[in-house]
Design a protein around this motif. Structure first.
Motif, short mmCIF file in Angstrom:
data_model
loop_
_atom_site.label_atom_id
_atom_site.label_comp_id
_atom_site.label_asym_id
_atom_site.label_seq_id
_atom_site.Cartn_x
_atom_site.Cartn_y
_atom_site.Cartn_z
N GLY A 171 -7.65 -7.06 -6.36
CA GLY A 171 -7.72 -5.63 -6.64
C GLY A 171 -7.16 -5.25 -7.99
N SER B 161 -9.25 -2.66 5.84
CA SER B 161 -9.37 -1.43 5.04
C SER B 161 -9.77 -0.25 5.91
CB SER B 161 -10.38 -1.64 3.92
OG SER B 161 -9.98 -2.69 3.07
N TRP C 218 -7.26 2.46 -4.53
CA TRP C 218 -7.89 1.71 -3.44
C TRP C 218 -8.22 2.57 -2.22
CZ3 TRP C 218 -3.61 -2.54 -4.00
CH2 TRP C 218 -3.90 -3.33 -5.13
N GLU D 209 -6.77 -5.51 -0.73
CA GLU D 209 -7.11 -5.53 -2.16
C GLU D 209 -5.99 -6.13 -3.00
OE1 GLU D 209 -9.28 -2.09 -0.22
OE2 GLU D 209 -7.25 -2.94 -0.19
#
Length: 1436
Positions: A1046, A1004, A1185, A1041
């Motif tokens: 997610g 991420s 996200w 995610e």
């Protein structure tokens, strides 16, 4: 009105104008007045001055003298002195007009009136024994010399004293004596006398003067128009005196206050000035007091004492004034360095005011004022403090203004620079040059208000220097060249550009072109790049030089053909070495401006010839190298600065380099200065090393284009000898010295040359194969370079051996700091070498892979484990320009029209280009690691420790969250190198994610850095942006995610309403019924379509293909395709900050442009639905996200981009997929935080006017909405109370038809209604529109429930408001209330009268009162009662 003659009109036109003027009989604008000749008296005029009608003039005959006056035309009281202003009629005869204005002699005789002398005192002449009256001489008149502001001459002072003496000597008349005798006892007795009232004690001395004054001070009687005006004024004055004597002091003060309160303040000030302001009144007061004293002498003894004491009190003011003046005169005389004596000729009466220039200057002092004082500078260009007391012998006091202050202002220096004295012009230009140099160094930033350079350029300093360059005097030319060099050139900028020349991609640099935003706004957007550049070039050619120089100083100078003048100075004038170096620095700065500037310098006749011939000769006088010898001329001697100018000129383009190498014989110069060791060159040692360094850099630039590689074969032994001597630098670099730094720079330039020769040789086999395969098909073939791979591969062992030795010194801080530039180029060379080696058909791939494994295990892995490398990663954040935006901020005296890197004074060690910066070495190391892992993917896991350094993670975390600095020449130059490091980190992370599936711990973080980097990369780095889009941005590995729950988390978030107090509702659709998809399902589908989303975005960035090709050639080492080392002009990042919305914007612009041209766009892309869907999917992924990566885009801009869904493709929004994703995004933007940040009243990026966009949305809603609730929410969003009232007026005024279709249910409306109803509406026009739509039925609850609630709430608040307001508003609300009371529609009437407050749970959307509150009921009865009372009258 007649027009004036214009240039170019003939005499016939002038005659035509004359006839028009005479026919109009208009009065002339100019009147010629002939004055009489003073030498001939009033009537002595020449023949030329006589009237043209002298033969027909009137002759006055006295024979028949009439007894009565002839009839004369009465004149107005005030005649105009301009005869042409009189009114004349067209039919009036000029002769009659002359007769009517003729003054008859009888009128002159009849107006003779004898002056009345009955009241004047007659004095007999003084008898003398002389035959004639005795003349007077001014020396016999005693007078006082008074120093004042009047500045009268001696003769005027004497005459004034004589008149005053004569006036004082006149005896008063009998009547005046009687008046004095009658008034004196009362005036002199302060306690009063038996015969009159006591005189009140007045505190003001002027009031006392008035009580004893026998003449009025303000009233003269001139305006009464009678012969006895003076007597009338005197009588009024006496009456005033008697009235004042009869009043007490309190009464006088009380009356005075009344008068002051009634009169205007300016009038009071005028009266006070007339009362005691001038000297004439003081003299009259003194004369009257003398008369009183003469009268007092004849009074008895008791009264005499009192009178004399009062007289002294009254004259104390005059005596004090006289004493002060005398003291002033005495002090003035004492301050003179030479005291005048009476024995000197014409010094019996000294005029001290004319001798003030001889006095010593007063000591300077700081003025206590908020306004700044004028800046003054010394001859060294230093700012002199305002209170500095410097001696006069320094030559800093030769100015008129502020004579006591030392130094010269900029205005005075400008004036001095145009002097006719050569030394003064030279001195002024030299001082101005020093001031500019110190200003650019920031020495005046804390002392002066404003910018010195801005002030100088606005005052025309640039063209002052340009004019001075054309001076015929050598000293003036030299001074102007020095000042121009100080203005344009920063030697520190050049130093840091040379420092970064050998960094990764450091040879390429941005042009020194100012970012002219004002000029860009004027350009048309429809033009493509080529048309824009041609149009801009034509505009610049038509503009005056000052207008061009205002935005771009270098372009303005080139317009003045400065290169031709500099060539003349170098070739003909042949100035001293300092001036030659300054000229070469100026030419180098001009060459850095742009490729066009390089072309103009190359095309200048004999400029390059002169520089090459005079300052780069192949042989020169050997005495130049003698130590301590002072050069008197630089002509005929090799100069490193000239070689640097040629190198910068070659960076302008491959054609310029070819001309320099072939036409100007620079190849032979390169061989001459490279083949010989610097110690053997007949030059000072430092100059010889610099010259050799610049020669290698010039060769490296040529090799960067694939040129001059034939010299490699000729000079191969020289290069091998140099490489063999490089390890010897280790033994000499333990101490810091300029010679060691110069030697390291020379070695760095040699390795940089080898890097580009290796890149060129790496594509020799490929070009040879292309030529042999399609020799007959392709006419434009690129020939292979004259150097092959086997000729360059033998140098790699030398460099790798040196690298190993240098890396052993990495723990020695001082030694490593000296050798770091050379080590950096070694690492870059290895990366380039192995990248090219893996592509060679003659190289065994297995051997190449084995070499990489050996290099990894023997060199790089031990290097990564050393503590010094750990400390380098920790230094990334302190030295980063992204984490420390102030490190690349513009200098205090930066001027937007002169591009600068803001390096003046040097950069701090802990900065990106500082001496302790880890960026160049770590960037080179990451480049080498990426080259190795690209060739040998099995070695990727060996470098996993690189991404595990704590310092790197901290740096990445802070860099992407901090906003980047604004794009300036200085920030662009620095940030480009930082973005290289970030790209290589991301590229290594991508390879790590694909080869090591378990290594997704910080995926991420890397994706956030990639998204931030995409919106920051600058022009020239299009290849990096393409690689990030291709491999990183849409890579599922960097969106963990999607795999780690997610979508499910998003569903739980919506169900639990986390982080929001409002219920998130998704509007329905007007299309066929289909099930509503949850946000989790939409996210899951979007994650699965990432490969399609990537293809969509890559296809929409196809317009960047030409620049992408040029960028790929540079980053992939395709030297034969590189056209210039100058990067594209920087106007901002490659991709806009809102690039995730780019497909939507592109489609909207396509439709809008077609409609603007009058065409109907029927051929939208066939995959339009898929394109818009993929765009919305990508935005939804980011908003869910990666929300922080979109924080730089305002919420209003996001909504405006989403509106393009409804403005593109008719009923496109009714497609199920598009409707789902648009509704999901709408729910994100309707959260409380997003609504709080929504601001539609500020300019939005990329949008000219939100109001125009909203009007287009309303028109589209009227046409194709079908009452869609989702479309309706977008229409209702901008109507919130805190936004512009014009948006609501547009709906309720011009587009009321949409109110019937705007049927968004209250339960599906995602915005709280409080944002529409609070605060209460105060716009009367909008309230009337609300009421009208409600009453007429255009707005109903069943049609438009949201706006119905809003209108009812505002109207209810308005009609029951009892706040104080204007009469119009009060009448309007009472009228509206009465009309509401009389409504036939009982339901609407009840809603308007009984509205209580909003209630989202109620079907109506609001609650109602069961009965009105007492206050409202009473107010309603009061208003409607008047209606009831007036009803019968209205009926009848």
């Amino acid at each position: 009105m007649l027009s004036r003659p214009k240039p170019g009109e003939s005499e016939a036109d002038l005659l035509h104008f004359q006839n028009q003027f005479l026919a109009a009989r208009a009065s002339p604008a100019v009147k010629i007045v002939k004055k009489a000749d003073k030498r001939k008296g009033e009537e002595g005029s020449t023949d030329a001055e006589t009237h043209p009608l002298k033969d027909h003039k009137d002759v006055v005959m006295l024979d028949d003298f009439p007894d009565t006056l002839p009839t004369l035309t009465p004149a107005p009281p005030k005649k105009s002195k301009i005869k042409s202003a009189c009114v004349h009629f067209e039919d009036e005869d000029p002769e009659e007009r002359l007769e009517s204005h003729d003054q008859h002699i009888t009128a002159v005789f009849s107006k003779i009136i004898e002056r009345d002398t009955s009241a004047l005192a007659v004095t007999m002449p003084v008898p003398t024994g002389d035959p004639f009256p005795r003349t007077f001489h001014r020396s016999e008149i005693k007078s006082e010399v008074k120093v004042g502001s009047g500045r009268k001459s001696i003769f005027a002072q004497k005459m004034a004293a004589r008149r005053a003496a004569e006036k004082a000597a006149t005896t008063p008349s009998a009547a005046e004596c009687v008046q004095i005798r009658s008034a004196a006892p009362d005036a002199l007795d302060p306690e009063g006398s038996a015969g009159g009232a006591p005189v009140p004690r007045i505190r003001d001395d002027k009031a006392g003067d008035f009580l004893i004054s026998q003449r009025p001070c303000l009233i003269t009687g001139e305006g009464l128009g009678s012969q006895k005006s003076e007597q009338e004024a005197q009588a009024i004055h006496k009456e005033n005196l008697e009235k004042l004597r009869s009043m007490s002091e309190e009464e006088i003060l009380q009356e005075q206050e009344k008068l002051l309160a009634q009169l205007d303040s300016s009038l009071v000030a005028f009266l006070k000035s007339r009362r005691g302001g001038n000297e004439g009144q003081k003299r009259e007061l003194k004369m009257e007091q003398n008369r009183v004293e003469e009268f007092v002498e004849s009074l008895p003894m008791a009264q005499h004492g009192v009178g004399s004491s009062l007289s002294m009190q009254e004259t104390s003011l005059e005596e004090s004034v006289r004493k002060e003046e005398n003291m002033k005169v005495e002090m003035t005389g004492g301050d003179l360095p030479v005291k005048p004596k009476k024995e000197w000729i014409h010094m019996d009466n000294v005029e001290f005011e004319k001798l003030e220039w001889m006095k010593d200057l007063p000591s300077p002092r700081q003025k206590k004022t908020k306004k700044g004082m004028q800046a003054r500078f010394s001859l060294k260009g230093e700012l002199i403090p305002a209170d500095a007391d410097l001696p006069t012998h320094l030559g800093l006091h030769h100015h008129g203004e502020e004579a006591e202050r030392a130094g010269y202002s900029l205005q005075e220096l400008f004036h001095l620079s145009r002097s006719q004295v050569i030394q003064q012009r030279t001195l002024a230009l030299q001082v101005l040059g020093r001031i500019v140099q110190k200003a650019r160094a920031g020495e005046f930033a804390s002392s002066l208000k404003g910018s010195v350079l801005h002030l100088l350029l606005d005052a025309g300093f640039l063209f002052l220097l340009r004019f001075s360059l054309d001076d015929a005097v050598d000293n003036v030319m030299a001074a102007s060249v020095g000042a121009l060099r100080a203005l344009l050139v920063s030697l520190d900028d050049e130093k840091y550009l040379d420092w970064t020349f050998s960094w990764y991609q450091g040879m390429a640099a941005f042009p020194f072109v100012p970012n002219n935003e004002e000029e860009e706004e004027e350009e048309e957007e429809e033009l493509n790049g080529t048309e824009k550049s041609q149009d801009k070039k034509i505009k610049d050619e038509n503009k005056p030089d000052p207008d061009v120089a205002r935005y771009d100083v270098v372009k303005g100078l080139l317009k003045t053909r400065i290169q031709h003048r500099l060539r003349y100075i170098l070739e003909v004038v042949r100035p001293v070495p300092t001036v030659v170096l300054d000229i070469l620095h100026i030419l180098t700065h001009i060459a850095r401006h742009s490729s066009e500037a390089c072309s103009q310098l190359l095309d200048c006749p004999r400029l390059i010839d002169t520089i090459v011939r005079e300052f780069l000769p192949t042989q020169w006088d050997p005495q130049v190298a003698e130590p301590g010898r002072l050069l008197t001329s630089l002509h005929g001697v090799a100069c490193a600065t000239a070689m640097k100018f040629i190198r910068v000129l070659a960076s302008g383009g491959r054609n310029a380099t070819a001309r320099l190498l072939n036409k100007f014989e620079m190849k032979s110069r390169l061989s001459r200065f490279i083949a010989e060791d610097p110690l053997d060159l007949l030059l000072p040692r430092e100059e010889a090393i610099r010259l050799s360094t610049e020669a290698f850099r010039l060769w490296a630039v040529a090799a960067g284009y694939g040129q001059a590689c034939d010299l490699y074969r000729d000079l191969y032994p020289v290069l091998v000898r140099i490489l063999q001597s490089l390890p010897e630098l280790l033994s000499t670099c333990h101490g810091k010295s300029p010679m060691i730094e110069l030697s390291v720079q020379r070695a760095t330039a040699v390795v940089t040359l080898l890097i580009h020769v290796t890149q060129t040789a790496g594509y020799a086999a490929e070009l040879q194969a292309k030529m042999s395969s399609n020799s007959s098909e392709d006419s434009e073939q690129i020939p292979p370079p004259p150097v092959a791979w086997n000729q360059v591969s033998g140098l790699q062992p030398f460099l790798e051996t040196s690298l190993k030795k240098f890396l052993q010194e990495i723990s020695q801080t001082e030694t490593w700091q000296t050798l770091q530039p050379l080590t950096t180029t070694y690492v870059i060379y290895l990366g380039v070498y192995y990248s090219a080696c893996s592509q060679q058909p003659s190289v065994n791939p297995i051997d190449c892979l084995e070499e990489l494994e050996r290099l990894t295990s023997e060199v790089l892995q031990p290097l990564l484990s050393q503590p010094a490398i750990h400390s380098m990663w920790d230094l990334l954040r302190p030295c980063s320009a992204l984490c420390n935006p102030l490190s690349c901020s513009p200098a205090p005296e930066s001027v937007f029209s002169i591009a600068s890197l803001s390096c003046t004074g040097g950069k701090p060690p802990l900065s990106l280009v500082g001496s302790k910066s880890p960026f160049p070495f770590l960037t080179a190391l990451l480049f080498l690691i990426n080259s190795i892992t690209h060739i040998h993917k099995g070695l990727t896991s060996k470098y996993s420790s690189v991404l595990g350094f704590r310092g790197l993670k901290d740096y990445l975390h802070q860099s992407w969250q901090t906003g980047p600095p604004s794009v300036t020449p200085s920030s662009a130059w620095i940030l480009r190198h930082e973005y290289h490091l970030q790209y290589f980190v991301l590229a290594l992370a991508r390879r790590m994610a694909s080869t090591c599936p378990d290594y997704a711990q910080h995926a991420s973080l890397y994706h956030c850095v990639a998204m931030a980097l995409l919106s920051r990369l600058l022009p020239g780095s299009e290849h990096l942006a393409y690689e990030v889009l291709l491999d990183l941005a849409f890579n599922p590995e960097f969106l963990p995610e999607g795999k780690a729950g997610g979508p499910e988390a998003a569903d739980f978030f919506d169900i639990l309403h986390l982080d929001t107090s409002a219920k998130l509702a998704q509007p329905g659709s007007a299309a066929a019924f289909f099930s509503k998809a949850t946000r989790g399902a939409l996210l899951r589908e979007s994650y699965q379509n990432l490969h399609c989303i990537r293809s969509c975005y890559l296809s929409h960035f196809v317009h960047l293909q030409p620049t992408l090709t040029r960028s790929q050639a540079s980053y992939q080492g395709q030297n034969y395709l590189i056209q210039s080392m100058l990067l594209p002009e920087v106007k901002g990042p490659i991709l806009p900050s809102d690039w995730p919305f780019f497909p939507l914007i592109s489609l909207y612009n396509k439709v809008t442009n077609a409609e603007t041209r009058g065409a109907v766009l029927n051929s939208l892309p066939p995959d339009l639905v898929n394109t818009v869907t993929w765009n919305l999917q990508w935005v939804l992924l980011l908003e869910t996200w990666r929300a922080k990566t979109l924080q730089s885009i305002p919420t209003a801009a996001k909504l405006a981009r989403l509106m393009c869904v409804f403005l593109t493709g008719g009923d496109l929004f009714l497609e199920a997929q598009i409707h789902h994703y648009t509704a999901a995004l709408l729910s994100v933007y309707c959260q409380p935080k997003a609504l709080d940040s929504l601001n539609l009243d500020v300019p939005l990026p990329g949008l000219a006017s939100f109001h125009d966009l909203y009007i287009s949305l309303l028109e589209q809603f009227e046409g194709v909405s079908f009452g869609d609730p989702l479309f309706g929410v977008f229409v209702l969003l901008p109507l919130q109370k805190r936004f512009s009232v014009h948006l609501r007026l547009s709906v309720f005024g011009e587009h009321t038809s949409i109110l019937r279709a705007l049927g968004v249910p209250l339960q599906q409306f995602p915005v709280p209604l409080e944002r529409y109803t609070f605060p209460p509406e105060d716009n009367l026009n909008l309230l009337r529109l609300y009421f009208r739509t409600l009453v007429t039925g255009a707005l109903r609850h069943t049609w438009c429930p949201v706006l119905y609630v809003v209108a009812v709430a505002h109207v209810n608040s308005f009609i029951f408001s009892q706040d104080s307001t204007t009469q119009e508003t009060d009448a309007a609300r009472k009228s509206m209330l009465r009309k509401t009371w009389l409504l036939v529609d009982e339901t609407l009437k009840k809603h308007l009268l009984y509205y209580r407050l909003l209630n989202a749970e109620s079907p109506l959307g609001f609650d109602l009162y069961e009965q009105l509150p007492p206050m409202r009921l009473k107010y309603l009865q009061m208003v409607t009662q008047k209606e009831t009372e007036n009803a019968p009258a209205l009926v009848s």
